[in-house]
Enzyme design. Structure first.
Site, mmCIF file in Angstrom:
data_model
loop_
_atom_site.group_PDB
_atom_site.id
_atom_site.type_symbol
_atom_site.label_atom_id
_atom_site.label_comp_id
_atom_site.label_asym_id
_atom_site.label_seq_id
_atom_site.Cartn_x
_atom_site.Cartn_y
_atom_site.Cartn_z
ATOM 1 N N ARG A 1 86.137 54.076 25.355
ATOM 2 C CA ARG A 1 87.259 54.905 25.819
ATOM 3 C C ARG A 1 86.757 56.251 26.354
ATOM 4 O O ARG A 1 87.304 56.785 27.326
ATOM 5 C CB ARG A 1 88.287 55.119 24.709
ATOM 6 C CG ARG A 1 89.515 55.879 25.230
ATOM 7 C CD ARG A 1 90.632 55.951 24.219
ATOM 8 N NE ARG A 1 90.201 56.653 23.019
ATOM 9 C CZ ARG A 1 90.889 56.663 21.881
ATOM 10 N NH1 ARG A 1 92.025 55.991 21.793
ATOM 11 N NH2 ARG A 1 90.442 57.315 20.834
ATOM 12 N N LYS B 1 92.091 60.845 27.299
ATOM 13 C CA LYS B 1 92.159 61.577 26.021
ATOM 14 C C LYS B 1 91.666 63.015 26.207
ATOM 15 O O LYS B 1 90.567 63.378 25.797
ATOM 16 C CB LYS B 1 91.345 60.838 24.951
ATOM 17 C CG LYS B 1 91.681 61.289 23.524
ATOM 18 C CD LYS B 1 91.153 60.296 22.513
ATOM 19 C CE LYS B 1 91.276 60.783 21.076
ATOM 20 N NZ LYS B 1 92.642 61.036 20.638
HETATM 21 N N1 PDD Z 1 94.559 61.012 18.006
HETATM 22 N N2 PDD Z 1 98.035 58.447 20.678
HETATM 23 C C1 PDD Z 1 97.684 59.739 20.728
HETATM 24 C C2 PDD Z 1 98.502 60.673 21.546
HETATM 25 C C3 PDD Z 1 96.560 60.190 19.992
HETATM 26 O O1 PDD Z 1 96.220 61.482 20.040
HETATM 27 C C4 PDD Z 1 95.843 59.280 19.197
HETATM 28 C C5 PDD Z 1 94.625 59.678 18.410
HETATM 29 C C6 PDD Z 1 96.249 57.928 19.183
HETATM 30 C C7 PDD Z 1 95.526 56.867 18.390
HETATM 31 O O2 PDD Z 1 94.267 56.576 18.947
HETATM 32 P P1 PDD Z 1 93.086 56.017 18.036
HETATM 33 O O3 PDD Z 1 93.627 54.848 17.326
HETATM 34 O O4 PDD Z 1 92.036 55.676 19.004
HETATM 35 O O5 PDD Z 1 92.702 57.124 17.065
HETATM 36 C C8 PDD Z 1 97.349 57.546 19.939
HETATM 37 C C9 PDD Z 1 93.390 61.514 17.310
HETATM 38 C C10 PDD Z 1 93.127 60.803 16.023
HETATM 39 C C11 PDD Z 1 93.520 63.013 17.141
HETATM 40 O O6 PDD Z 1 93.940 63.635 18.105
HETATM 41 O O7 PDD Z 1 93.199 63.552 16.087
#
Ligand code: PDD
Length: 286
Positions: free
Chosen positions: A52, A150
Site C-alpha cells: 500500500r 494514505k
Molecule cells: N488508520 N480507514 C482509514 C481512514 C484509516 O486511517 C485506517 C488506518 C484504516 C484501516 O487501515 P488498516 O487496516 O490498513 O490499518 C481505514 C491507521 C491505523 C491510523 O491512522 O492510525
C-alpha cells in the site's frame, strides 16, 4: 522512557529528532504514512503495508526512499531498539525538503524524507475496549476525494474523533450520500445473519490492510462477504457491527447514533473474527 526514533538514516533519541520547517510534509501535508502493528515483537502483515505504501507513493509521484528489504530491516531494528512486544510502528515518507515553499513538486534533487517511531501498547491484543465495544456517531464525510491514498492530511478525521469525544462516544463513522464510507481511522462493517458487509474498494475509502485479511478469514470461516455500501439505517438495524484497523484489529461497534445493536454487547460473529484475526496474525507475523 525515551524512544529511539528513525529520521533519514539516523537513530536518535526522540527528543533530538529534527525535520526542516521546509519539509513538504509539514508545509503541505505532502507525505504518506503506514501504521504496522506488532504482536510478539514481530510485524503484522508487513507485506500488505509495503504494497500500500508503494501505491500511495506512486499515486503522488514520490520516489521510493528505500527498497522493501531495507524497510523491513529498519522496522525490525526500531522494534528491537525500543523493546516493543505489542504496539505499532508509525512510518512516514514525505516528499522531502526542497529548501523553500512552493506549490510545485520539487525536482529529483529533493530526496524523500523517512521518519519512523514506535508506540508501545502492551494490551493491543487484549484491549479492554474490545470487551465493551465502540459506540459511534455518524458525521458527514468532508474529506478530500482521494481517500485511497494514505496521506497525513488527518485534520478532518481528527475533528471527527473530537466530535465523538464531545458526544461521549468512541469514534465517528463518516457518511456520504446516506451511505457509510468508513470510520475516522478504520474501515466500517456490519453483520446481518451469516453475511458480513463492508464497503467496496474505490477512491472513497482507504484500502485497509486489516480489511483485506478479515475478508479472507471471514470467507474461510464460511461467512458470506458482501463488498458494498450500507446506509446508517441498515447499520442500525444490523445484528452486529465492527471496525477494522491495524491499531484496533477487529473492534466491535455496539451503538450507532444512540441506537444499540442487538443487546448492546459485542456479538458472536465479531468476537469470532477478532479471535481468528489475532491468532492468525500472531502466527504469520515476521
Ligand atoms: N488508520 N480507514 C482509514 C481512514 C484509516 O486511517 C485506517 C488506518 C484504516 C484501516 O487501515 P488498516 O487496516 O490498513 O490499518 C481505514 C491507521 C491505523 C491510523 O491512522 O492510525
Amino acid at each position: 522512557m525515551t524512544r529511539t526514533v528513525y529520521v533519514n538514516g539516523d537513530w536518535l533519541p526522540e527528543t533530538e529528532a529534527r525535520i526542516s520547517i521546509f519539509d513538504r510534509g509539514f508545509l503541505m501535508a505532502d507525505a504518506v504514512y503506514e501504521v504496522t502493528s506488532v504482536l510478539g515483537g514481530r510485524l503484522v502483515d508487513f507485506d500488505g503495508h509495503v504494497r500500500r505504501l508503494w501505491r500511495s507513493l506512486g499515486e503522488l509521484e514520490i520516489a521510493r526512499p528505500m527498497d522493501e528489504a531495507a524497510l523491513l530491516a529498519m522496522h525490525r531494528e526500531l522494534v528491537a531498539r525500543n523493546g516493543i512486544e505489542e504496539g505499532m510502528v508509525y512510518l512516514q515518507v514525505t516528499r522531502g525538503n526542497p529548501g523553500d515553499r512552493s506549490f510545485l513538486y520539487p525536482g529529483p534533487e529533493t530526496k524523500p524524507g523517512v521518519v519512523a517511531f514506535t508506540q508501545n501498547v502492551p494490551n493491543l491484543a487484549d484491549a479492554p475496549a474490545a470487551q465493551a465495544g465502540f459506540r459511534v456517531i455518524t458525521i458527514p464525510d468532508l474529506r478530500w476525494a482521494r481517500r485511497d491514498i494514505k496521506t497525513v492530511q488527518l485534520l478532518y478525521p481528527s475533528m471527527g474523533k473530537m466530535a465523538a469525544k464531545k458526544a461521549g462516544v468512541d469514534d465517528a463513522w463518516f457518511v456520504e450520500d446516506g451511505f457509510v464510507t468508513e470510520g475516522t481511522s478504520n474501515n466500517a462493517w456490519i453483520v446481518v445473519g451469516n453475511r458480513v458487509i463492508t464497503r467496496g474498494l474505490s477512491e472513497e475509502i482507504l484500502h485497509g490492510i486489516t480489511r483485506a485479511a478479515v475478508i479472507r478469514f471471514a470467507r474461510e470461516a464460511q461467512f458470506e462477504v458482501e463488498e458494498r455500501a450500507f446506509s446508517v439505517t441498515e447499520a442500525q438495524a444490523a445484528d452486529e457491527a465492527f471496525a477494522t484497523a491495524a491499531s484496533i484489529f477487529v473492534m466491535p461497534v455496539v451503538e450507532i447514533d444512540g441506537v444499540k445493536l442487538g443487546d448492546g454487547r459485542p456479538g458472536p460473529v465479531v468476537r469470532r473474527l477478532r479471535e481468528i484475526y489475532i491468532e492468525e496474525m500472531r502466527r504469520a507475523a515476521i
